[in-house]
Enzyme design. Structure first.
Site, PDB file in Angstrom:
ATOM      1  N   SER A   1       0.761  -1.194  -0.013  1.00  0.00           N
ATOM      2  CA  SER A   1       0.021   0.040   0.006  1.00  0.00           C
ATOM      3  C   SER A   1       0.900   1.496  -0.054  1.00  0.00           C
ATOM      4  O   SER A   1       0.278   2.290  -0.553  1.00  0.00           O
ATOM      5  CB  SER A   1      -0.827   0.124   1.298  1.00  0.00           C
ATOM      6  OG  SER A   1      -0.236   0.131   2.422  1.00  0.00           O
TER       7      SER A   1
ATOM      8  N   HIS B   1      -5.342  -4.058  -1.199  1.00  0.00           N
ATOM      9  CA  HIS B   1      -5.255  -3.105  -2.249  1.00  0.00           C
ATOM     10  C   HIS B   1      -5.165  -3.926  -3.505  1.00  0.00           C
ATOM     11  O   HIS B   1      -4.250  -3.475  -4.614  1.00  0.00           O
ATOM     12  CB  HIS B   1      -3.780  -2.392  -1.993  1.00  0.00           C
ATOM     13  CG  HIS B   1      -4.052  -1.332  -0.698  1.00  0.00           C
ATOM     14  ND1 HIS B   1      -4.498  -0.046  -0.888  1.00  0.00           N
ATOM     15  CD2 HIS B   1      -3.710  -1.593   0.457  1.00  0.00           C
ATOM     16  CE1 HIS B   1      -4.493   0.403   0.199  1.00  0.00           C
ATOM     17  NE2 HIS B   1      -4.175  -0.563   1.205  1.00  0.00           N
TER      18      HIS B   1
ATOM     19  N   LYS C   1     -12.543  -1.024   1.096  1.00  0.00           N
ATOM     20  CA  LYS C   1     -11.700  -0.138  -0.148  1.00  0.00           C
ATOM     21  C   LYS C   1     -12.621  -0.523  -1.503  1.00  0.00           C
ATOM     22  O   LYS C   1     -13.532   0.311  -1.549  1.00  0.00           O
ATOM     23  CB  LYS C   1     -10.402  -0.623  -0.265  1.00  0.00           C
ATOM     24  CG  LYS C   1      -9.329  -0.443   1.102  1.00  0.00           C
ATOM     25  CD  LYS C   1      -8.218  -0.775   0.894  1.00  0.00           C
ATOM     26  CE  LYS C   1      -7.044  -0.105   2.051  1.00  0.00           C
ATOM     27  NZ  LYS C   1      -7.624  -0.458   3.439  1.00  0.00           N
TER      28      LYS C   1
END
Length: 415
Positions: A202, A230, A261
């Site tokens: 990240s 991610h 996310k």
């Protein structure tokens, strides 16, 4: 109405006594040191929903947002919001309980089945966050007879999760396959060996060499664990993550990831993998056993986000061109961008104060970005981490590059 000892409802109190005063002095000194080092982290207050365009509290409408993990723009997608409202109305605000007592609803089981199907695994288990998923897996799975081998730049939640377990711990240099092999050779004396790595890192936007990791794991009879926070939703042809991107879906044993996310952006995390492992986590994973179940609205958001991804890969595939546009234009302007082909685009500056001042100056030009410095990143590697979203337009990206160029020249980051 009950009142405090001061006679006023809600009046703030401070503990008294020598110990409390000593603590107060120590805390104030530490906070002053953080300010003095230029690494103080201020929180900007948003007065609108998450998206490519924001309104900040106290004014500042039309701010372009380039620092959220809202990779696919689904946190404000109308169908995702509608699914949350429907789940809230049908299943209530929350369960007021942990899963094994009276905190499991049909939507929790449905989402777990959907996650497993999306990742093409046997089963899945939900957590309040992926931080909790990482805190819960290593302790439940590994014993003093086992070993875990961790990339030195793994996310803090992986590091903390590994600290909680009693396995023998090995740390290998970042994405260094020679060092990993040496550590695997050293760990052969242990019963079970687990290689743990972020799929996409990240802070730097680089992607783990999973093909090589899996080859070494096979050679030394080890298992592979990846954190896909991610990557889930947008890496790989169908957005399934780095294992799909690099063609090793059948070689990775355990995946932890987030719903907070790309998959709706609210909260929640999960582990997916072999059914016996998931069954064991339901019995022994402390963050699962002792935390309330996910709120129905959050489950509704994530479930709809997965539906959208499994219906079409168009959203996931829209990231590549926009990411490339930003990276190429920033590089041409003279900036150093860490990582490769990932929507996390760290603008490397080195100096913590420079990163903070430039981020503030970017905001004055209508661009919301944040400077990252120690202890979030190593000393001397301060940066402004830019994150591209599928809902950014080409014009948004070009405006961001123009602002960076102006600010970079002003503060000496560019010639």
């Amino acid at each position: 109405l009950r009142r405090g000892a001061s006679g006023a409802a809600g009046t703030p109190r401070s503990a008294s006594g020598a110990a409390a005063a000593q603590l107060q002095r120590r805390l104030e000194s530490e906070l002053q040191d953080i300010r003095g080092a230029g690494t103080w982290k201020s929180e900007r207050v948003i007065a609108s929903r998450q998206g490519p365009h924001l309104r900040l509290a106290g004014g500042g409408a039309g701010i372009l947002n380039f620092c959220a993990n809202n990779y696919l723009g689904l946190s404000s997608h109308p169908e995702v919001i509608r699914a949350a409202v429907e789940a809230l109305e049908k299943f209530g605000a929350g369960l007021s309980s942990v899963r094994f007592i009276c905190g499991t609803q049909s939507i929790h089981k449905d989402l777990e089945e959907k996650i497993a199907r999306f990742h093409q695994r046997e089963d899945a288990i939900l957590y309040a966050s992926c931080f909790d998923a990482n805190a819960g897996i290593f302790e439940a799975l590994l014993t003093p007879e086992d070993a875990v081998l961790s990339d030195e730049l793994n996310h803090a939640s992986i590091i903390d999760g590994i600290r909680l377990c009693k396995a023998n711990k090995y740390r290998y240099k970042h994405m260094d396959m020679q060092d990993l092999e040496a550590k695997l050779q050293e760990a052969q004396k242990h019963r079970l060996r687990l290689v743990a790595t972020d799929g996409a890192f990240s802070m730097d936007g680089d992607i783990a060499p999973l093909k090589e990791i899996c080859q070494l794991a096979q050679k030394y009879d080890a298992l592979v664990f990846i954190d896909e926070c991610h990557a889930t939703g947008f890496l790989g042809p169908n957005g399934r993550g780095t294992d799909e991107l690099l063609g090793v879906m059948d070689k990775v044993t355990i995946i932890n990831s987030t719903l907070g996310k790309a998959l709706g952006g609210a909260a929640g995390g999960y582990t997916t993998g072999p059914k016996p492992l998931i069954d064991l986590l339901r019995q022994r994973s402390r963050p699962y056993l002792f935390s309330n179940s996910l709120p129905p609205a959050v489950v509704g958001c994530a479930s709809k986000a997965l539906d959208l991804l499994m219906e079409s890969n168009a959203i996931a595939q829209s990231m590549a061109a926009k990411t490339q546009r930003f990276r190429s234009k920033m590089t041409a302007a003279g900036f150093t961008i860490s990582g490769k082909d990932h929507p996390i685009c760290p603008v490397m500056l080195g100096d913590a104060r420079l990163a903070a001042v430039m981020a503030d100056d970017m905001l004055s030009r209508g661009i919301y970005v944040i400077g990252f410095s120690y202890p979030v990143v190593p000393k001397g590697k301060a940066r402004i981490r830019v994150q591209i979203s599928a809902v950014h337009s080409d014009e948004d990206i070009d405006r961001c590059v123009e602002a960076f160029t102006e600010v970079g020249r002003k503060h000496g980051a560019l010639p």
